[in-house]
Enzyme design. Structure first.
Site, mmCIF file in Angstrom:
data_model
loop_
_atom_site.group_PDB
_atom_site.id
_atom_site.type_symbol
_atom_site.label_atom_id
_atom_site.label_comp_id
_atom_site.label_asym_id
_atom_site.label_seq_id
_atom_site.Cartn_x
_atom_site.Cartn_y
_atom_site.Cartn_z
ATOM 1 N N SER A 118 0.822 -1.128 -0.144
ATOM 2 C CA SER A 118 0.012 0.067 -0.001
ATOM 3 C C SER A 118 0.764 1.174 0.088
ATOM 4 C CB SER A 118 -0.918 -0.064 1.267
ATOM 5 O OG SER A 118 -1.630 -1.161 1.321
ATOM 6 N N HIS A 139 -1.005 -2.727 -7.073
ATOM 7 C CA HIS A 139 -1.831 -2.502 -5.917
ATOM 8 C C HIS A 139 -3.340 -2.502 -6.309
ATOM 9 C CE1 HIS A 139 -3.217 0.759 -2.824
ATOM 10 N NE2 HIS A 139 -2.908 -0.381 -2.370
ATOM 11 N N GLU A 151 -3.541 0.264 -9.111
ATOM 12 C CA GLU A 151 -2.456 0.974 -9.301
ATOM 13 C C GLU A 151 -1.270 0.339 -9.718
ATOM 14 O OE1 GLU A 151 -2.307 4.794 -6.615
ATOM 15 O OE2 GLU A 151 -2.436 3.147 -5.344
ATOM 16 N N ASN A 189 -3.752 5.951 -1.516
ATOM 17 C CA ASN A 189 -3.290 5.950 -0.242
ATOM 18 C C ASN A 189 -2.801 7.339 0.268
ATOM 19 O OD1 ASN A 189 -4.735 3.697 0.396
ATOM 20 N ND2 ASN A 189 -2.717 2.312 0.276
HETATM 21 N N1 LIG Z 1 -6.404 -4.025 3.513
HETATM 22 C C1 LIG Z 1 -6.325 -3.356 2.461
HETATM 23 O O1 LIG Z 1 -7.410 -2.592 2.494
HETATM 24 C C2 LIG Z 1 -5.221 -3.212 1.576
HETATM 25 C C3 LIG Z 1 -5.833 -2.760 0.253
HETATM 26 C C4 LIG Z 1 -4.638 -2.746 -0.767
HETATM 27 C C5 LIG Z 1 -3.214 -3.392 -0.419
HETATM 28 N N2 LIG Z 1 -3.268 -3.841 0.880
HETATM 29 C C6 LIG Z 1 -1.976 -4.365 1.102
HETATM 30 O O2 LIG Z 1 -1.746 -5.687 0.857
HETATM 31 C C7 LIG Z 1 -0.869 -6.364 1.889
HETATM 32 C C8 LIG Z 1 -1.689 -7.560 2.484
HETATM 33 O O3 LIG Z 1 -2.874 -6.655 3.429
HETATM 34 P P1 LIG Z 1 -4.001 -7.500 3.907
HETATM 35 O O4 LIG Z 1 -4.974 -6.717 4.472
HETATM 36 O O5 LIG Z 1 -4.310 -8.663 3.091
HETATM 37 O O6 LIG Z 1 -3.292 -8.139 5.194
HETATM 38 P P2 LIG Z 1 -3.890 -9.405 6.217
HETATM 39 O O7 LIG Z 1 -3.085 -9.169 7.580
HETATM 40 O O8 LIG Z 1 -5.263 -9.591 6.043
HETATM 41 O O9 LIG Z 1 -2.941 -10.520 5.637
HETATM 42 C C9 LIG Z 1 -1.637 -10.832 5.645
HETATM 43 C C10 LIG Z 1 -1.094 -12.230 5.239
HETATM 44 O O10 LIG Z 1 0.205 -12.344 5.117
HETATM 45 C C11 LIG Z 1 0.608 -13.252 5.803
HETATM 46 N N3 LIG Z 1 2.014 -13.423 5.836
HETATM 47 C C12 LIG Z 1 3.018 -12.534 6.752
HETATM 48 N N4 LIG Z 1 4.180 -12.638 6.701
HETATM 49 C C13 LIG Z 1 4.040 -13.866 5.796
HETATM 50 C C14 LIG Z 1 5.312 -14.253 5.057
HETATM 51 N N5 LIG Z 1 6.659 -14.215 5.469
HETATM 52 N N6 LIG Z 1 4.871 -15.456 4.218
HETATM 53 C C15 LIG Z 1 3.742 -15.714 3.612
HETATM 54 N N7 LIG Z 1 2.915 -14.931 4.117
HETATM 55 C C16 LIG Z 1 2.915 -14.061 5.035
HETATM 56 C C17 LIG Z 1 -0.105 -13.320 7.052
HETATM 57 O O11 LIG Z 1 0.072 -14.660 7.869
HETATM 58 C C18 LIG Z 1 -1.764 -12.940 6.592
HETATM 59 O O12 LIG Z 1 -2.256 -14.221 6.252
HETATM 60 C C19 LIG Z 1 -0.324 -5.386 2.703
HETATM 61 O O13 LIG Z 1 0.694 -4.988 1.970
HETATM 62 C C20 LIG Z 1 -1.280 -4.238 2.642
HETATM 63 O O14 LIG Z 1 -0.609 -2.958 2.815
HETATM 64 C C21 LIG Z 1 -4.183 -3.812 1.805
#
Ligand SMILES: NC(=O)c1ccc[n+]([C@@H]2O[C@H](COP(=O)([O-])OP(=O)(O)OC[C@H]3O[C@@H](n4cnc5c(N)ncnc54)[C@H](O)[C@@H]3O)[C@@H](O)[C@H]2O)c1
Length: 290
Positions: A118, A139, A151, A189
């Site tokens: 993000s 993204h 993005e 963001n």
């Molecule tokens: N939540 C949102 O609205 C949103 C929107 C766009 C982008 N993002 C981005 O997407 C990414 C994930 O966000 P999310 O909301 O899905 O988070 P989340 O907490 O729901 O999921 C993250 C996952 O990553 C896993 N993980 C952590 N370390 C790991 C590793 N070493 N190897 C493999 N898996 C691993 C965790 O176990 C978890 O299942 C982040 O970079 C976030 O910034 C989030």
């Protein structure tokens, strides 16, 4: 030509990315830290596809064939036959750097890498890999099956062919690509998170309570969700990480994360995914906590 896509992280974004890619016919391999996270991700995909069936957006047979295209493992070796790997793990630079170092070991040189970060510098993440030219930001927005935008962010070394290939995938997913430069938090963001942070400041300073702030922005600014409800949906840990990247990366005090946001994350109250954030989700309806 991309046929097989690896996804790292089976959380809300990783499962969403796997969901839309599998429905469009890509074979999917998902990795996470343990099988429990993978199982949870697959359950979420099934539930979200059921919702789409209920709304007439897909047919039950689409769900069945998409789920058959998805496999899971905690081992990155499963990615050896992928054409593209999209990293969607926790928004933490150290975690992502480790993942990208590890995934490159024994990975064929032609496999493209993308990060769903993000906010974190695509150029910095690319620099820990053995293929910065084949690396870029992709993204997706949350929830991935519903949101129309992706993005696309080039790092300084991203090759044109990498960019075009990833862009083609986005178009095939029926999403609209927009180009953003590799500045902290990119476009969406950079604008959205300071607004959410400001809403938390308004709560912290007592300008209004949770309900007043969210109702104010829904009815007063015509936002479909209030900023605090949206923060819970994104995940307060992710919101805080993005504000920290903006604060450090742009060195401007206007991006200072609100101390109340920090406290909620310290308490583990990171939003919907743990049933507690600015709202309490343990009952039938969300209840404001302040
Ligand atoms: N939540 C949102 O609205 C949103 C929107 C766009 C982008 N993002 C981005 O997407 C990414 C994930 O966000 P999310 O909301 O899905 O988070 P989340 O907490 O729901 O999921 C993250 C996952 O990553 C896993 N993980 C952590 N370390 C790991 C590793 N070493 N190897 C493999 N898996 C691993 C965790 O176990 C978890 O299942 C982040 O970079 C976030 O910034 C989030």
């Amino acid at each position: 030509m991309i046929k097989r896509i690896g996804v790292i992280g089976a959380g809300q974004m990783g499962s969403g990315i796997a969901h839309v890619c599998a429905l469009k016919g890509y074979d999917i391999r998902i990795a996470d830290v343990d099988q429990a996270h993978l199982d949870k991700g697959i359950d979420a995909i099934g539930r979200n596809m059921d919702r789409q069936i209920g709304r007439g957006m897909i047919r039950p047979e689409d769900k069945d064939s998409a789920l058959k295209r998805i496999s899971t493992s905690t081992d990155f070796k499963q990615f050896a036959d992928c054409d593209l790997i999209v990293e969607a793990a926790t928004e933490n630079e150290a975690v992502k750097r480790e993942i990208f170092k590890k995934v490159c070991v024994d990975l064929p040189a032609n496999v493209l890498l993308a990060t769903n970060t993000s906010s974190i510098s695509v150029t910095r993440l690319a620099s820990v890999t053995d293929r910065p030219g084949k690396f870029m930001g992709m993204h997706f927005m949350n929830p991935v099956p519903m949101m129309g935008l992706v993005e696309l962010i080039r790092g300084i070394a991203t090759e044109e062919e990498t960019f075009r290939t990833v862009r083609d995938v986005v178009v095939k997913l029926d999403k609209k690509p927009v180009n953003a430069e590799d500045f902290p938090a990119f476009i969406v963001n950079r604008i959205l998170l300071p607004m959410i942070n400001e809403a938390v400041y308004a709560l912290y300073e007592g300008v209004g309570n949770v309900e007043a702030i969210d109702t104010g922005m829904k009815l007063g600014a015509n936002h479909p969700m209030g900023p605090l409800e949206l923060a819970d949906f994104i995940g307060l840990d992710t919101c805080l990480s993005v504000m920290q990247v903006l604060h450090e990366g742009l060195a401007d005090s206007k991006y200072r994360p609100c101390p109340l946001l920090v406290k909620y994350v310290e308490a583990g109250w990171v939003g919907r995914k743990v049933k507690r954030g600015f709202y309490d989700y343990s009952g039938e309806r969300p209840v404001p906590t302040r």
